[in-house]
Design a protein around this motif. Structure first.
Motif, PDB file in Angstrom:
ATOM      1  N   THR A  33       0.838  -1.126   0.041  1.00 47.47           N
ATOM      2  CA  THR A  33       0.088   0.179   0.054  1.00 47.47           C
ATOM      3  C   THR A  33       0.779   1.304   0.071  1.00 47.47           C
ATOM      4  N   LEU A  34       0.361   2.316  -0.781  1.00 43.99           N
ATOM      5  CA  LEU A  34       1.266   3.336  -0.875  1.00 43.99           C
ATOM      6  C   LEU A  34       1.110   4.362   0.374  1.00 43.99           C
ATOM      7  N   ARG A  35       0.113   4.211   0.944  1.00 45.57           N
ATOM      8  CA  ARG A  35      -0.487   4.912   2.021  1.00 45.57           C
ATOM      9  C   ARG A  35      -1.194   4.202   3.158  1.00 45.57           C
ATOM     10  N   LEU A  36      -0.662   4.259   4.312  1.00 50.45           N
ATOM     11  CA  LEU A  36      -1.452   3.300   5.350  1.00 50.45           C
ATOM     12  C   LEU A  36      -2.363   4.126   6.091  1.00 50.45           C
ATOM     13  N   MET A  37      -3.506   3.885   6.088  1.00 47.26           N
ATOM     14  CA  MET A  37      -4.600   4.596   6.598  1.00 47.26           C
ATOM     15  C   MET A  37      -4.926   4.520   7.975  1.00 47.26           C
ATOM     16  N   GLY A  38      -4.981   3.134   8.430  1.00 41.42           N
ATOM     17  CA  GLY A  38      -4.957   2.522   9.819  1.00 41.42           C
ATOM     18  C   GLY A  38      -3.948   2.323  10.656  1.00 41.42           C
ATOM     19  N   ASN A  39      -3.870   1.943  11.689  1.00 40.50           N
ATOM     20  CA  ASN A  39      -2.763   1.582  12.494  1.00 40.50           C
ATOM     21  C   ASN A  39      -2.025   0.138  12.345  1.00 40.50           C
ATOM     22  N   THR A  40      -2.919  -0.661  11.574  1.00 39.77           N
ATOM     23  CA  THR A  40      -2.695  -2.036  11.429  1.00 39.77           C
ATOM     24  C   THR A  40      -2.756  -2.474   9.744  1.00 39.77           C
ATOM     25  N   LEU A  41      -1.934  -3.229   9.276  1.00 40.35           N
ATOM     26  CA  LEU A  41      -1.948  -3.746   8.145  1.00 40.35           C
ATOM     27  C   LEU A  41      -1.698  -5.235   8.054  1.00 40.35           C
ATOM     28  N   ARG A  42      -2.573  -5.853   7.489  1.00 38.17           N
ATOM     29  CA  ARG A  42      -2.727  -7.250   7.724  1.00 38.17           C
ATOM     30  C   ARG A  42      -2.792  -8.092   6.398  1.00 38.17           C
ATOM     31  N   PHE A  43      -1.722  -9.142   5.987  1.00 40.65           N
ATOM     32  CA  PHE A  43      -1.716  -9.871   4.862  1.00 40.65           C
ATOM     33  C   PHE A  43      -2.169 -11.191   5.364  1.00 40.65           C
ATOM     34  N   SER A  44      -2.804 -12.154   4.317  1.00 39.45           N
ATOM     35  CA  SER A  44      -3.139 -13.311   4.527  1.00 39.45           C
ATOM     36  C   SER A  44      -3.297 -14.051   2.920  1.00 39.45           C
ATOM     37  N   LEU A  45      -3.247 -15.424   3.172  1.00 38.58           N
ATOM     38  CA  LEU A  45      -3.522 -16.103   2.041  1.00 38.58           C
ATOM     39  C   LEU A  45      -5.076 -16.824   2.104  1.00 38.58           C
ATOM     40  N   LEU A  46      -5.911 -16.504   1.209  1.00 37.62           N
ATOM     41  CA  LEU A  46      -7.280 -17.019   1.108  1.00 37.62           C
ATOM     42  C   LEU A  46      -7.381 -18.407   0.683  1.00 37.62           C
ATOM     43  N   GLY A  47      -8.299 -19.123   0.888  1.00 32.49           N
ATOM     44  CA  GLY A  47      -8.621 -20.329   0.164  1.00 32.49           C
ATOM     45  C   GLY A  47      -7.605 -21.505   0.973  1.00 32.49           C
ATOM     46  N   ARG A  48      -8.035 -22.934   0.476  1.00 26.69           N
ATOM     47  CA  ARG A  48      -7.109 -23.820   1.162  1.00 26.69           C
ATOM     48  C   ARG A  48      -6.594 -24.909  -0.080  1.00 26.69           C
ATOM     49  N   GLY A  49      -6.174 -26.086   0.336  1.00 33.96           N
ATOM     50  CA  GLY A  49      -5.881 -26.912  -0.756  1.00 33.96           C
ATOM     51  C   GLY A  49      -4.631 -26.441  -1.605  1.00 33.96           C
ATOM     52  N   GLN A  50      -4.873 -26.227  -2.952  1.00 34.36           N
ATOM     53  CA  GLN A  50      -3.612 -26.317  -3.800  1.00 34.36           C
ATOM     54  C   GLN A  50      -2.804 -24.995  -3.182  1.00 34.36           C
ATOM     55  N   ALA A  51      -3.546 -23.774  -2.784  1.00 31.27           N
ATOM     56  CA  ALA A  51      -2.776 -22.834  -2.518  1.00 31.27           C
ATOM     57  C   ALA A  51      -1.819 -22.936  -1.492  1.00 31.27           C
ATOM     58  N   GLU A  52      -2.474 -23.349  -0.227  1.00 28.47           N
ATOM     59  CA  GLU A  52      -1.395 -23.812   0.736  1.00 28.47           C
ATOM     60  C   GLU A  52      -0.565 -24.802   0.661  1.00 28.47           C
ATOM     61  N   ARG A  53      -0.751 -25.618  -0.488  1.00 29.17           N
ATOM     62  CA  ARG A  53       0.411 -26.784  -0.451  1.00 29.17           C
ATOM     63  C   ARG A  53       1.510 -26.079  -1.181  1.00 29.17           C
ATOM     64  N   HIS A  54       1.285 -25.055  -1.947  1.00 27.49           N
ATOM     65  CA  HIS A  54       2.417 -24.374  -2.820  1.00 27.49           C
ATOM     66  C   HIS A  54       2.925 -22.970  -2.333  1.00 27.49           C
ATOM     67  N   PHE A  55       2.188 -22.391  -1.655  1.00 24.10           N
ATOM     68  CA  PHE A  55       2.427 -20.812  -1.484  1.00 24.10           C
ATOM     69  C   PHE A  55       2.165 -20.550   0.206  1.00 24.10           C
TER      70      PHE A  55
END
Length: 404
Positions: free
Chosen positions: A327-349
């Motif tokens: 993000t270019l400009r943080l508007m809140g006091n917290t920035l959270r990143f997460s991986l959505l979905g399960r199965g194939q995505a979790e096995r490789h990423f």
């Protein structure tokens, strides 16, 4: 009919009994011997005339029979009963729609392809297609000259080569002392035979393709008389060094079949046609005014969804960062990143934070292609636990079948 004036009297026809014929009459009387001779000539000419007329009638019957036969065959061909079918040539355009004997069709290769065989073909009387130029495929090797013949060809070989296609080398020999002969072979050949007077081709692909100095070819090696050549799979062109393969950009060269409502994505060895459909929300997400407390659809909907496509080779070394979200400009006091979905995505990423405002998608292990992997990275801005902004990034990774 020509009458010779040297005869004292000629009376071949009686004007009263032979109407329609030119008659010449003389008043001079003929001797009995001359009259007998003239009668014999008249009889001989009548016989020849009858034979000629009979031959003419027979010839007309044969011509009519041939004409009727040809008309029937043409009618059947036009009705599709005996029409020669041209064998299609893959990855080419055909010029001409001829179907009858004596007609020709021509083939032009698409970009990136080379024609093997004759570029023109003719429909024969047997309703089969035959190559017109037997030398079009350059069958003679090692500088041999091709001579086109009826349904075949012959090769005139250069010095040092022999065989039907000039594929066999002729050993070169030098005289040694004491009457012995020592044979030497051209590069790419080795002495063979019990008497050592013949040359055998060296299979470089078998001996050196996986040598210590590296592979001869990045893809496939083909042994040739006295050498070798490298080939590339479909979707690649051979580079100038003759060993490596370069991807063909089907999207830039218009060698694709994507429609107007699709986006062409080039990848290693091919392309993909992609159509992106944006979801429709009942209440578009916005901050001014914020979503009402009881509107869960509005509060859970992302502010934006972005699509990204990656093209990678097979067995890519890992772990490796594939994509970054920030993000270019943080508007809140917290920035959270997460991986959505399960199965194939979790096995490789996995998703990791690289700094305060950036998260990255990491490929955990090498993947054997061909394969397609998808992952969704969510970035959420919070203010004291309350969601302010939510962004979703969808990454699609096309993995090639090859490692180049």
């Amino acid at each position: 009919m020509t009458l010779l004036s040297s005869y004292p009297c000629i009376a071949l026809f009686n004007c009263s009994t032979a109407p329609g014929f030119p008659c010449f009459c003389w008043t001079k009387k003929c001797s009995p011997d001359m009259q007998s001779s003239l009668k014999q000539v008249q009889k001989l000419l009548s016989t020849h005339e009858a034979a000629y007329l009979q031959s003419l009638r027979t010839l007309r019957k044969k011509l009519n029979l041939l004409q009727n036969t040809a008309t029937k065959q043409t009618g059947k061909a036009n009705n599709g009963q005996h029409t020669a079918q041209t064998s299609e040539v893959a990855n080419s355009r055909k010029l001409g729609k001829a179907q009858n004997p004596g007609h020709e069709v021509h083939f032009l290769c698409d970009a990136g392809y080379e024609l093997v065989g004759a570029e023109s073909r003719m429909c024969q009387e047997s309703l089969t297609w035959s190559d017109i130029n037997e030398c079009a495929s350059s069958p003679c090797l090692n500088g041999g000259t091709c001579v086109d013949e009826m349904n075949q060809f012959s090769c005139t070989c250069t010095k040092g080569w022999a065989g039907a296609t000039c594929q066999s080398p002729v050993p070169t020999s030098t005289k040694q002392n004491r009457g012995t002969t020592h044979c030497t072979c051209d590069p790419g050949y080795t002495i063979s035979g019990r008497d050592g007077t013949s040359c055998k081709d060296i299979d470089e692909c078998e001996l050196f393709h996986m040598g210590q100095a590296g592979r001869l070819c990045i893809h496939a090696c083909v042994n040739t008389p006295g050498g070798y050549r490298c080939t590339c799979p479909a979707g690649y062109n051979l580079t100038r060094d003759g060993r490596n393969c370069k991807d063909i950009d089907e999207c830039a060269t218009r060698l694709n079949n994507c429609t107007r409502d699709q986006m062409c994505l080039n990848n290693y060895g091919g392309f993909q046609c992609v159509r992106v459909d944006c979801p429709a929300y009942e209440t578009p997400p916005t901050r001014n005014p914020p979503c009402s407390v009881d509107n869960k659809v509005c509060s859970q909907a992302p502010n934006s969804i972005s699509h990204h496509y990656l093209s990678v080779v097979s067995n890519l070394s890992a772990p490796r960062t594939m994509f970054r979200v920030s993000t270019l400009r943080l508007m809140g006091n917290t920035l959270r990143f997460s991986l959505l979905g399960r199965g194939q995505a979790e096995r490789h990423f996995t998703v990791q934070r690289s700094d305060r405002q950036t998260g990255q998608l990491v490929l955990g292990c090498p993947v054997q292609g061909p394969a397609t992997l998808e992952a969704e990275v969510e970035m959420t801005e919070l203010e004291k636990g309350v969601q302010l902004e939510r962004y979703i990034t969808k990454i699609t990774m096309f993995i090639s079948q090859y490692e180049f």
